[in-house]
Write a protein that holds these residues in place. Sequence first.
Motif, PDB file in Angstrom:
ATOM      1  N   ARG C  97     -36.350 -22.772  80.519  1.00  0.00           N
ATOM      2  CA  ARG C  97     -35.572 -21.546  80.303  1.00  0.00           C
ATOM      3  C   ARG C  97     -35.319 -21.354  78.818  1.00  0.00           C
ATOM      4  N   LYS C 237     -25.134 -15.494  86.309  1.00  0.00           N
ATOM      5  CA  LYS C 237     -24.946 -15.647  84.861  1.00  0.00           C
ATOM      6  C   LYS C 237     -26.186 -16.273  84.229  1.00  0.00           C
ATOM      7  N   GLN C 238     -26.764 -17.244  84.908  1.00  0.00           N
ATOM      8  CA  GLN C 238     -27.959 -17.910  84.388  1.00  0.00           C
ATOM      9  C   GLN C 238     -29.131 -16.936  84.239  1.00  0.00           C
ATOM     10  N   ASN C 240     -28.962 -13.685  83.912  1.00  0.00           N
ATOM     11  CA  ASN C 240     -28.653 -12.802  82.782  1.00  0.00           C
ATOM     12  C   ASN C 240     -28.957 -13.485  81.453  1.00  0.00           C
ATOM     13  N   ALA C 241     -28.607 -14.752  81.356  1.00  0.00           N
ATOM     14  CA  ALA C 241     -28.862 -15.485  80.109  1.00  0.00           C
ATOM     15  C   ALA C 241     -30.357 -15.586  79.835  1.00  0.00           C
ATOM     16  N   LEU C 244     -31.632 -12.314  78.599  1.00  0.00           N
ATOM     17  CA  LEU C 244     -31.298 -12.025  77.208  1.00  0.00           C
ATOM     18  C   LEU C 244     -32.181 -12.811  76.240  1.00  0.00           C
ATOM     19  N   THR C 245     -32.439 -14.067  76.546  1.00  0.00           N
ATOM     20  CA  THR C 245     -33.197 -14.886  75.592  1.00  0.00           C
ATOM     21  C   THR C 245     -34.712 -14.777  75.765  1.00  0.00           C
ATOM     22  N   PRO C 276     -22.885  -6.930  82.481  1.00  0.00           N
ATOM     23  CA  PRO C 276     -22.256  -7.728  83.530  1.00  0.00           C
ATOM     24  C   PRO C 276     -20.855  -7.212  83.879  1.00  0.00           C
ATOM     25  N   VAL C 312     -22.936  -6.830  75.080  1.00  0.00           N
ATOM     26  CA  VAL C 312     -22.206  -8.068  75.392  1.00  0.00           C
ATOM     27  C   VAL C 312     -21.639  -8.718  74.128  1.00  0.00           C
ATOM     28  N   PHE C 313     -22.050  -8.263  72.957  1.00  0.00           N
ATOM     29  CA  PHE C 313     -21.602  -8.923  71.713  1.00  0.00           C
ATOM     30  C   PHE C 313     -20.422  -8.203  71.064  1.00  0.00           C
TER      31      PHE C 313
ATOM     32  N   LEU D 244     -26.769 -16.218  69.575  1.00  0.00           N
ATOM     33  CA  LEU D 244     -27.056 -16.486  70.980  1.00  0.00           C
ATOM     34  C   LEU D 244     -28.513 -16.879  71.194  1.00  0.00           C
ATOM     35  N   PHE D 255     -28.417 -23.294  76.194  1.00  0.00           N
ATOM     36  CA  PHE D 255     -27.030 -23.040  75.802  1.00  0.00           C
ATOM     37  C   PHE D 255     -26.568 -21.691  76.363  1.00  0.00           C
ATOM     38  N   ALA D 256     -27.427 -20.690  76.265  1.00  0.00           N
ATOM     39  CA  ALA D 256     -27.083 -19.383  76.833  1.00  0.00           C
ATOM     40  C   ALA D 256     -26.881 -19.497  78.343  1.00  0.00           C
ATOM     41  N   TYR D 257     -27.744 -20.267  78.966  1.00  0.00           N
ATOM     42  CA  TYR D 257     -27.718 -20.464  80.417  1.00  0.00           C
ATOM     43  C   TYR D 257     -26.445 -21.183  80.861  1.00  0.00           C
ATOM     44  N   ARG D 258     -26.066 -22.222  80.098  1.00  0.00           N
ATOM     45  CA  ARG D 258     -24.891 -23.009  80.502  1.00  0.00           C
ATOM     46  C   ARG D 258     -23.590 -22.417  79.990  1.00  0.00           C
ATOM     47  N   VAL D 259     -23.554 -22.038  78.711  1.00  0.00           N
ATOM     48  CA  VAL D 259     -22.307 -21.594  78.084  1.00  0.00           C
ATOM     49  C   VAL D 259     -22.184 -20.078  78.102  1.00  0.00           C
ATOM     50  N   GLY D 260     -23.288 -19.414  77.746  1.00  0.00           N
ATOM     51  CA  GLY D 260     -23.248 -17.955  77.782  1.00  0.00           C
ATOM     52  C   GLY D 260     -22.435 -17.326  76.675  1.00  0.00           C
ATOM     53  N   ASP D 302     -19.163 -25.373  78.100  1.00  0.00           N
ATOM     54  CA  ASP D 302     -19.592 -25.021  79.458  1.00  0.00           C
ATOM     55  C   ASP D 302     -18.366 -24.938  80.374  1.00  0.00           C
ATOM     56  N   THR D 305     -16.117 -21.762  79.539  1.00  0.00           N
ATOM     57  CA  THR D 305     -16.517 -20.447  80.068  1.00  0.00           C
ATOM     58  C   THR D 305     -16.429 -20.421  81.586  1.00  0.00           C
ATOM     59  N   SER D 311     -17.556 -15.920  79.540  1.00  0.00           N
ATOM     60  CA  SER D 311     -18.942 -15.802  79.096  1.00  0.00           C
ATOM     61  C   SER D 311     -19.267 -14.336  78.829  1.00  0.00           C
ATOM     62  N   VAL D 312     -20.270 -14.091  78.023  1.00  0.00           N
ATOM     63  CA  VAL D 312     -20.680 -12.690  77.820  1.00  0.00           C
ATOM     64  C   VAL D 312     -21.496 -12.166  78.998  1.00  0.00           C
ATOM     65  N   PHE D 313     -21.909 -13.040  79.897  1.00  0.00           N
ATOM     66  CA  PHE D 313     -22.771 -12.597  81.011  1.00  0.00           C
ATOM     67  C   PHE D 313     -21.983 -12.371  82.287  1.00  0.00           C
TER      68      PHE D 313
END
Lengths: 313, 313, 313, 313
Positions: C97, C237-238, C240-241, C244-245, C276, C312-313, D244, D255-260, D302, D305, D311-313
């Motif tokens: 990911r 959430k995952q 969405n992350a 985004l990336t 979201p 989102v930022f 991000l 990091f985006a996936y876990r923390v967002g 993690d 959030t 989280s932003v997501f």
Amino acid sequence: MVIMAASTSSLTFQPILERIAEEIERTPGRGRPADYIPALAACDPRRFGMAVAELDGTVYGVGDWREPFSTQSITKVFTLALDLAREGDELWEHVGREPSGNPFNSLIQLEYENGIPRNPFINAGALVVTDRLQTRTGDAAGELLAFLRAESGNTALDFDKDVAASETASGDRNAALAHFMASYGNIDNPVPALLDQYFRQCSVQASCADLALATSFLARHGVRADGTRLLTRSQAKQINAVMLTCGTYDAAGDFAYRVGLPGKSGVGGGIIAVVPGRCTLCVWSPGLDERGNSVAGVAALDRFTTLTGLSVF
Amino acid sequence: MVIMAASTSSLTFQPILERIAEEIERTPGRGRPADYIPALAACDPRRFGMAVAELDGTVYGVGDWREPFSTQSITKVFTLALDLAREGDELWEHVGREPSGNPFNSLIQLEYENGIPRNPFINAGALVVTDRLQTRTGDAAGELLAFLRAESGNTALDFDKDVAASETASGDRNAALAHFMASYGNIDNPVPALLDQYFRQCSVQASCADLALATSFLARHGVRADGTRLLTRSQAKQINAVMLTCGTYDAAGDFAYRVGLPGKSGVGGGIIAVVPGRCTLCVWSPGLDERGNSVAGVAALDRFTTLTGLSVF
Amino acid sequence: MVIMAASTSSLTFQPILERIAEEIERTPGRGRPADYIPALAACDPRRFGMAVAELDGTVYGVGDWREPFSTQSITKVFTLALDLAREGDELWEHVGREPSGNPFNSLIQLEYENGIPRNPFINAGALVVTDRLQTRTGDAAGELLAFLRAESGNTALDFDKDVAASETASGDRNAALAHFMASYGNIDNPVPALLDQYFRQCSVQASCADLALATSFLARHGVRADGTRLLTRSQAKQINAVMLTCGTYDAAGDFAYRVGLPGKSGVGGGIIAVVPGRCTLCVWSPGLDERGNSVAGVAALDRFTTLTGLSVF
Amino acid sequence: MVIMAASTSSLTFQPILERIAEEIERTPGRGRPADYIPALAACDPRRFGMAVAELDGTVYGVGDWREPFSTQSITKVFTLALDLAREGDELWEHVGREPSGNPFNSLIQLEYENGIPRNPFINAGALVVTDRLQTRTGDAAGELLAFLRAESGNTALDFDKDVAASETASGDRNAALAHFMASYGNIDNPVPALLDQYFRQCSVQASCADLALATSFLARHGVRADGTRLLTRSQAKQINAVMLTCGTYDAAGDFAYRVGLPGKSGVGGGIIAVVPGRCTLCVWSPGLDERGNSVAGVAALDRFTTLTGLSVF
């Protein structure tokens, strides 16, 4: 050592050289001189010289065969021989002897292979060899110059200070390579001191006659002009093998295919080549192809092996 | 054609072969057989055979020199010759002749160079050559077999159907290469049909004697066993050059350095080599080094050129 | 579910969409449609549609927002969700990911990382996800279609057989990727069957309205249109992350920088995006930039987040 | 600005921080401190501190939240903001804003993309940003220090000369990057001077409280602690987006996936993160995972959030 004047020679190679020179003269298209430093950019791409040295020191030549030019990467062969003579196989733990694939790989391979360059003829590898010769002698460039003068019999042969200064001024890429290998512990000397030695070596001015003679130890299986042995027979064979597989930048396969001789080119437009046990050659013409090899130089060597059958294959 | 029995020969090469075999016998460590297909994995790494064929068809041999083994990539040389004889230089627009650098580059180079493989001896390049020979003949594998039988004089020489089936079963990587090149328009035949031809070629069983004889056309500068010409002198030289620079996977530089002959290895443990104008060799021992070349095979060839001085360098 | 007609709506998003459409209308330069298959090449790059779906199913739209177009890679999001819902975190052992860097790396990364693609939105990763969904359901494409119909409320939504056939005909590169991963054991189904499923998914025709509604489960933190839960809040959430990336080919950084929303584009010219907890968007315009994203689509989303502050930022 | 003592706070974030600290305390396995310089290698991997700063400057903290640590790459965010504020979008012609893929690509990408680094948070990109800030201010490191002191309110905040000296002593790889980019004309200052500025920036010592406060301008959409504007709203959003997608080395996707959240880590074990419009965080624990991010730091964010839903997501 007997230097034969081109016009008076009646021996084997002279008519062949003259025939090649005529053919090259009639061939349009010579490529373009290297342009990253002024001294090279100013060269006339239509200059052409070629020399053959027999094992006994007899030299045949045609065209600008006595005109000094910028040897550039050709000196990597001599530096390699001088270091290999001193440290033997240990050298090969610090530099490989495999072709490098295409140019674009140079850095990725250094990274992938932990700072060990693929062979002694890519810039990274030559920096390692110079670094090691410098550690062993304290004056790598001086050792090179003394060797070239002794083998060619030309005591006037020297560095070109302007060329060395120009190389230094545009030397960021070599500085990057040296620092990168230093980060892996594969460089012993301080990078600025190493680069100074390296760029001086590249700046040597020599003629086709000088270089054909200086290369003769490789055709004599390791024996110098004065009869002393620099390399074992096996080491001389090894250098010839590395020249064949790695000596002409990313065109080693094509050079082997067309010329079929161990050779080493420089961006000054020179190429040296070895017919083991028989003779050595040097050709010079400043116009380069897109891979950095002299257009007329490769064509002339191609003709030479076709006309004489003196390819190794 | 005269096949000399090993035990009765009093000629030049026989004592050298016997000395080499003794030395190899005493040397511990033989590497490991290829294990990606069962037929190869089952080979005993201590098997060893070696043959030398003179230009007139006289063959000397030692050890398992008459034992058929899986030729694998060695056949790439013959397929290349058969296609080059038919289409000439046009082939080189579809496959290069430069060393490939390290294995890790194979795919990136294909991508970077728009589907043109670096040389005919990496798998991608051999797929292209087979594809082109298939287009020209309708039966690339059949052409190969006929050629090998004719040159070796061994009409029993054949494909191994089990090996071909095993190769197909583990053929995803070659399928990937073929589809990838097809996406650049560099493959003409349907991929499954191409792979069938390709894997059959890899499956040929032949002995050291067979392969030394079949390779002789390269030492005879293009002339076949029956005196007809397959390749021009120039084309034969070209194939020798490509073998020297690209014939032993990612160890071409090392092979040139140690052995100093044009050669081609296969993961079945065989290696063929050419002394242009003089003789051909084939050695077999199934244990491989980490780069896929026979450990005892390279050592034996190294000894051969050291003992005879028959390196090209 | 209430579908608002564009012309009669007086609600929040409608005037914003209309303003954006006007601005886009006045902007010259729309890029070029994808040209590797005829159905895409024939699209008029000046077509433009955009829809916003609120969490309750209210949809606002402008331009060609009800015109079905070729969804292409957009469906990778739904296939990922359907597989993740079934197998959970085990999926991440077979696909990463992380963003992939530039396109040129796709194959080298697969090789370097042993056949595990970097993320589910590059083609290699989507092939793995489809393969796994196929193994679990026996009909990955059918599962996708059923989901899209249910979420959009559009039972006429379907595959385009001509597009699927065109994709297959030009599918060598995806075949190469699939075979290459199979060589590492990361593909379970036969490659031809997998490609059939994959290309059918790419061929789904749907409108901006359809896709904005079908994406709503990601804005509702995993809850489907009928109130049942497809994904845990954490899984939503995952995804969405990862959007985004990794959602816009090699322009993920630029898309995050300009638009600042999780999004996924397709070479048909569509882009879906998620705010979201608030709403979802879909925009369509067939002209692409050099990285494969809709020129007008990215511009419209950029305007949307600037005008509404809904980044989102 | 009001600094809340951890023990007396009754506000929102304090109990969450204390709960997280307890969970982290019970979790075995903290990774290993960076070991390339002595000052980092000596850190106890069980140290842990975490702080949250609200937009008004209120700070909550737990554990070693007031202990200064080596900020390392975290300062790249502030240098980027300081340069972007001065030169605006022109910066993006000299450094990209795309994730870099894996570490192994760093040099090949520089070569492939002609000396333009992928983003400002890989070392090559940070060198370019520092070079440009140095050109504009004459003292990039001094500008950074002044900014950090002003935003944190901690006038004792300073460089660590020993760390800077250690970085210089092991700085060959950064020297290689700088010279390599200089060879493409993408570095203005002399490499040694640039490296001096760069390594001083990396050596800043600051606490979680200091860094959470210093990061607040990104949560306040560009407004500094004294109410003046450093960045436009759009520029602040851009930096958050780059954090991000590129802020945690090769684990940005994870990091985006876990923390967002937009975040930036350093090999000193610190991580800063932004909840746009709401608050900023800084966590510190010196034990790193194999990708260079703090093990306990990522785990704590993690949990944050997950517990707060921020989280932003």
